[in-house]
Scaffold this motif. Structure first.
Motif, PDB file in Angstrom:
ATOM      1  N   PRO A  63       0.852  -1.192   0.000  1.00 26.75           N
ATOM      2  CA  PRO A  63       0.000   0.000   0.000  1.00 26.75           C
ATOM      3  C   PRO A  63       0.888   1.243   0.000  1.00 26.75           C
ATOM      4  CG  PRO A  63       0.083  -0.959   2.181  1.00 26.75           C
ATOM      5  CD  PRO A  63       0.851  -1.892   1.301  1.00 26.75           C
ATOM      6  N   PRO A  64       0.549   2.262  -0.776  1.00 23.26           N
ATOM      7  CA  PRO A  64       1.372   3.467  -0.818  1.00 23.26           C
ATOM      8  C   PRO A  64       1.460   4.121   0.565  1.00 23.26           C
ATOM      9  CG  PRO A  64      -0.287   3.504  -2.535  1.00 23.26           C
ATOM     10  CD  PRO A  64      -0.610   2.350  -1.655  1.00 23.26           C
ATOM     11  N   ALA A  65       2.636   4.624   0.906  1.00 21.25           N
ATOM     12  CA  ALA A  65       2.814   5.303   2.195  1.00 21.25           C
ATOM     13  C   ALA A  65       2.331   6.734   2.046  1.00 21.25           C
ATOM     14  CB  ALA A  65       4.282   5.275   2.605  1.00 21.25           C
ATOM     15  N   ILE A  66       1.178   7.039   2.660  1.00 20.54           N
ATOM     16  CA  ILE A  66       0.468   8.253   2.276  1.00 20.54           C
ATOM     17  C   ILE A  66       1.115   9.531   2.778  1.00 20.54           C
ATOM     18  CG2 ILE A  66      -1.705   9.497   2.612  1.00 20.54           C
ATOM     19  CD1 ILE A  66      -2.794   6.442   2.274  1.00 20.54           C
ATOM     20  N   VAL A  67       1.298   9.660   4.080  1.00 20.76           N
ATOM     21  CA  VAL A  67       1.827  10.941   4.567  1.00 20.76           C
ATOM     22  C   VAL A  67       3.242  11.213   4.036  1.00 20.76           C
ATOM     23  CG1 VAL A  67       2.048  12.431   6.560  1.00 20.76           C
ATOM     24  CG2 VAL A  67       0.385  10.597   6.605  1.00 20.76           C
ATOM     25  N   PRO A  68       4.142  10.215   4.003  1.00 20.72           N
ATOM     26  CA  PRO A  68       5.443  10.504   3.391  1.00 20.72           C
ATOM     27  C   PRO A  68       5.318  10.973   1.937  1.00 20.72           C
ATOM     28  CG  PRO A  68       5.574   8.486   4.653  1.00 20.72           C
ATOM     29  CD  PRO A  68       4.138   8.873   4.645  1.00 20.72           C
ATOM     30  N   THR A  69       4.333  10.447   1.211  1.00 19.90           N
ATOM     31  CA  THR A  69       4.147  10.899  -0.175  1.00 19.90           C
ATOM     32  C   THR A  69       3.716  12.366  -0.201  1.00 19.90           C
ATOM     33  OG1 THR A  69       3.441   8.658  -0.694  1.00 19.90           O
ATOM     34  CG2 THR A  69       3.041  10.331  -2.362  1.00 19.90           C
ATOM     35  N   ILE A  70       2.826  12.733   0.719  1.00 16.25           N
ATOM     36  CA  ILE A  70       2.383  14.128   0.777  1.00 16.25           C
ATOM     37  C   ILE A  70       3.570  15.041   1.101  1.00 16.25           C
ATOM     38  CG2 ILE A  70       0.980  15.750   2.137  1.00 16.25           C
ATOM     39  CD1 ILE A  70      -1.106  13.538   2.383  1.00 16.25           C
ATOM     40  N   TRP A  71       4.379  14.576   2.050  1.00 12.91           N
ATOM     41  CA  TRP A  71       5.569  15.342   2.464  1.00 12.91           C
ATOM     42  C   TRP A  71       6.495  15.561   1.265  1.00 12.91           C
ATOM     43  CZ3 TRP A  71      10.371  12.507   2.827  1.00 12.91           C
ATOM     44  CH2 TRP A  71      11.424  13.213   3.401  1.00 12.91           C
ATOM     45  N   LEU A  72       6.688  14.490   0.488  1.00 14.01           N
ATOM     46  CA  LEU A  72       7.565  14.571  -0.686  1.00 14.01           C
ATOM     47  C   LEU A  72       6.956  15.475  -1.760  1.00 14.01           C
ATOM     48  CD1 LEU A  72      10.204  12.977  -1.422  1.00 14.01           C
ATOM     49  CD2 LEU A  72       8.760  11.640  -2.928  1.00 14.01           C
ATOM     50  N   LEU A  73       5.651  15.343  -1.996  1.00 19.37           N
ATOM     51  CA  LEU A  73       4.985  16.168  -3.005  1.00 19.37           C
ATOM     52  C   LEU A  73       5.081  17.641  -2.626  1.00 19.37           C
ATOM     53  CD1 LEU A  73       1.741  14.099  -3.743  1.00 19.37           C
ATOM     54  CD2 LEU A  73       3.649  14.476  -5.292  1.00 19.37           C
ATOM     55  N   GLN A  74       4.935  17.929  -1.322  1.00 21.11           N
ATOM     56  CA  GLN A  74       5.050  19.320  -0.870  1.00 21.11           C
ATOM     57  C   GLN A  74       6.449  19.860  -1.142  1.00 21.11           C
ATOM     58  OE1 GLN A  74       3.738  19.459   3.205  1.00 21.11           O
ATOM     59  NE2 GLN A  74       1.679  20.081   2.619  1.00 21.11           N
ATOM     60  N   PHE A  77       2.175  19.085  -4.458  1.00 16.65           N
ATOM     61  CA  PHE A  77       1.025  18.748  -3.626  1.00 16.65           C
ATOM     62  C   PHE A  77      -0.160  19.631  -3.996  1.00 16.65           C
ATOM     63  CE2 PHE A  77      -1.350  19.085   0.487  1.00 16.65           C
ATOM     64  CZ  PHE A  77      -1.817  17.786   0.494  1.00 16.65           C
ATOM     65  N   TYR A  83      -6.499  12.402  -0.905  1.00 16.13           N
ATOM     66  CA  TYR A  83      -5.270  12.703  -0.179  1.00 16.13           C
ATOM     67  C   TYR A  83      -4.410  13.764  -0.867  1.00 16.13           C
ATOM     68  CZ  TYR A  83      -5.474   8.813   3.189  1.00 16.13           C
ATOM     69  OH  TYR A  83      -5.796   7.975   4.217  1.00 16.13           O
ATOM     70  N   TRP A 136       5.440  13.395  14.327  1.00 13.61           N
ATOM     71  CA  TRP A 136       5.794  14.086  13.094  1.00 13.61           C
ATOM     72  C   TRP A 136       4.748  15.147  12.760  1.00 13.61           C
ATOM     73  CZ3 TRP A 136       5.271  11.540   7.633  1.00 13.61           C
ATOM     74  CH2 TRP A 136       5.951  12.319   6.694  1.00 13.61           C
ATOM     75  N   ASN A 144       0.420   2.701   8.001  1.00 18.22           N
ATOM     76  CA  ASN A 144       0.850   2.250   6.682  1.00 18.22           C
ATOM     77  C   ASN A 144       1.831   1.089   6.781  1.00 18.22           C
ATOM     78  OD1 ASN A 144       0.432   5.215   4.956  1.00 18.22           O
ATOM     79  ND2 ASN A 144       0.107   3.225   4.037  1.00 18.22           N
TER      80      ASN A 144
END
Lengths: 275, 294
Positions: free
Chosen positions: A118-129, A134, A214, B46, B269
């Protein structure tokens, strides 16, 4: 005897399938035709007053034409991500199937990992930002490409295995450049599996709810699935509009289904029979 | 004619390695990097701007807080029920829809169409149909004298009601996969078995069932992974409620994210990832090994 039994079974099957699978859709259509008062009864009844057209106009113009914006967003999202998916997945599938290198094991593992993890959601948001992607439509397009690449690559790899390798070599001997081999000779031959890919992934991405929720928040960023979600909270007393919205966003998949039923089934059953 | 060196060069570059690049960059940056980053951030408190290392605290919470434990259990129950029902119903429907039944094309279409419809739309529709007093399902049950249950408002039933809707929406996929498997079984086998005096039931258990195993493996794996990850249907129908009774890990991830507990959400996750690895890898290995023995 067998004839009677067969008829008996057919009648039961048709009746049960009608109750279980058709009535919910009839309910959607009927509720979408009703007025506000009657739709609030939530019952399965004939509309007293048909006002489907008024409901459609209402649901499209509400909240500053949100549904129209959403249809535009969803169309851009679907067309752009499916285009990138098809080209990039075909390129990977082609080289992956043709060339045996020490990378193949790793790539196959990553494909399986992509189907399972499953995609790691918050880290992805952090990276997109961090990358300024984002809550941007092009950010979500790239996300959809990343998440759906593994399945598309699998479809392409299996199909490319059926195209003889002699074809590539003959083309090279005739003086074709490597890029021509792929884009002018292989790509056209991949058309059947490309259609399958386009159809299956378009339906998936058009129906995607979680990723836009998300990664694409904010006014004016809605996709069609999110309008439903927004209307669900806003219209909890206006079921006629909620169901008109459901009806409207069911039409694109219905059209796809009517024209491409065979390709969809081919796509989702790929790999089911071998073994 | 080109000399050997340039021909070798040409052959190698017929399949240029850089064809991997666009896909590798997008997949690597947007999928692999966050996946690896999640391993670290799940160990922190975090706020997106700063993170404080707190060790395994988030994971302890997942196994101590009752509502998080319930989410974990619910996720496994949901995945087992939906994949089990999809295997059984999918196979039976596939047998029915490959037999010489009237209106076969129509039946295949209506069973498969829900697969393509918006999950949120299906969720909202069934939430209305399952309304305890006004919903069409309970009104219909009342006509035959049954007092219908409170499908989505009874805490001990909500998860199962959502699972039933998930089966309604997904059984068409299992069915078409099984149909593809069944039509690949040679007709001669059934013919030979019939001449030897096999009843249809025996033919089903000794021919259809073992030979549709590859399809079974696909259906179980697909629907089990899908079931473990389910979010949109649960969110559209119950939001994890009443209380936390129908929460799954995926809905907890969203709730913790909304509440600003990014470390805990990311730990969710990782828990989901580990759960999938722990359950699905042995499952597929087992299914594939059995297949090799036959």
């Amino acid at each position: 005897m067998s004839l009677i039994r067969r008829h008996w079974l057919s009648v039961v099957a048709i009746l049960v399938s009608f109750v279980v699978f058709v009535i919910p859709f009839i309910f959607i259509v009927l509720t979408a035709m009703k007025d506000k008062r009657q739709s609030a009864l939530l019952d399965f009844s004939w509309p007293e007053k048909f006002q489907l057209w008024e409901n459609i106009v209402d649901v499209i113009t509400t909240r500053n034409w949100q549904l129209l914006t959403a249809f535009i967003n969803s169309t851009i999202l679907t067309v752009a991500s499916v285009t990138l998916l098809v080209v990039f997945a075909a390129m990977v599938g082609f080289v992956l199937q043709r060339r045996r290198t020490r990378w193949n094991g790793l790539i196959n593992f990553l494909i399986l990992a992509g189907l399972m993890i499953p995609p790691a959601i918050v880290p992805t948001i952090w990276l997109l930002q961090a990358m300024g992607l984002f809550a941007k439509l092009h950010g979500l397009i790239l996300i959809e490409v990343a998440y759906h690449l593994p399945f598309s690559i699998l479809l392409y790899r299996a199909f490319i295995a059926t195209i003889p390798k002699d074809l590539d070599e003959a083309a090279i001997i005739d003086g074709a450049r490597p890029l021509d081999v792929f884009f002018r000779i292989i790509m056209p031959l991949l058309w059947p599996v490309t259609v399958t890919n386009i159809v299956v992934q378009s339906v998936t991405i058009f129906n995607d709810f979680t990723n836009p929720l998300y990664y694409l928040p904010g006014r004016g960023n809605e996709t069609v699935q999110l309008t439903l979600y927004n209307f669900q909270s806003q219209f909890n007393t206006s079921y006629h509009l909620l169901f008109t919205n459901i009806l409207l966003i069911t039409i694109p998949p219905l059209i796809v289904f009517l024209f491409f039923n065979r390709q969809i089934v081919a796509g989702v059953t790929a790999g089911a029979v071998k073994g | 004619m080109a000399n050997p060196t340039s021909r070798a060069y040409a052959r190698r570059s017929t399949y240029p390695g850089w064809f991997f690049l666009p896909a590798a960059i997008i997949y690597g940056v947007l999928f692999l990097v966050p996946t690896f980053a999640s391993l670290y951030f799940s160990l922190t408190r975090w706020s997106l701007f700063s993170s404080e290392f707190i060790g395994l605290t988030n994971f302890y919470q997942f196994f101590e807080e009752p509502f998080l434990v319930q989410g974990l259990v619910n996720t496994v129950i949901f995945a087992m029920i939906t994949s089990g029902l999809k295997v059984v119903l999918g196979l039976l429907l596939a047998v029915l829809l490959t037999s010489r039944i009237a209106l076969r094309g129509y039946l295949r279409s209506v069973v498969f169409f829900p697969v393509l419809v918006s999950t949120v739309g299906v969720g909202i529709t069934f939430t209305v149909l399952m309304h305890p007093t006004q919903g069409a399902i309970n009104v219909a049950l009342e006509l035959v004298g049954i007092d219908g249950p409170h499908w989505l408002t009874n805490p001990s039933l909500a998860l199962y009601s959502v699972a039933l809707v998930d089966v309604w929406k997904g059984v068409g996929l299992a069915t078409v996969i099984y149909i593809a498997g069944l039509v690949a079984i040679p007709k001669d086998y059934y013919e030979a078995a019939r001449i030897d005096g096999s009843t249809p039931t025996q033919s089903f258990f000794y021919i259809t069932l073992p030979l549709s195993r590859p399809a079974t493996v696909t259906v179980i794996t697909l629907s089990f992974i899908g079931g473990l990850k389910t979010f949109d249907l649960i969110w559209a129908m119950t939001r994890g409620g009443p209380g936390f009774s129908s929460d799954t890990i995926a809905s907890i991830i969203y709730k913790q994210y909304q509440a600003g507990f990014y470390g805990l959400s990311t730990a969710g996750n990782v828990v989901l990832f580990v759960l999938i690895a722990l359950l699905v890898v042995p499952l597929t290995m087992y299914l594939n090994r059995r297949e090799g023995h036959e």
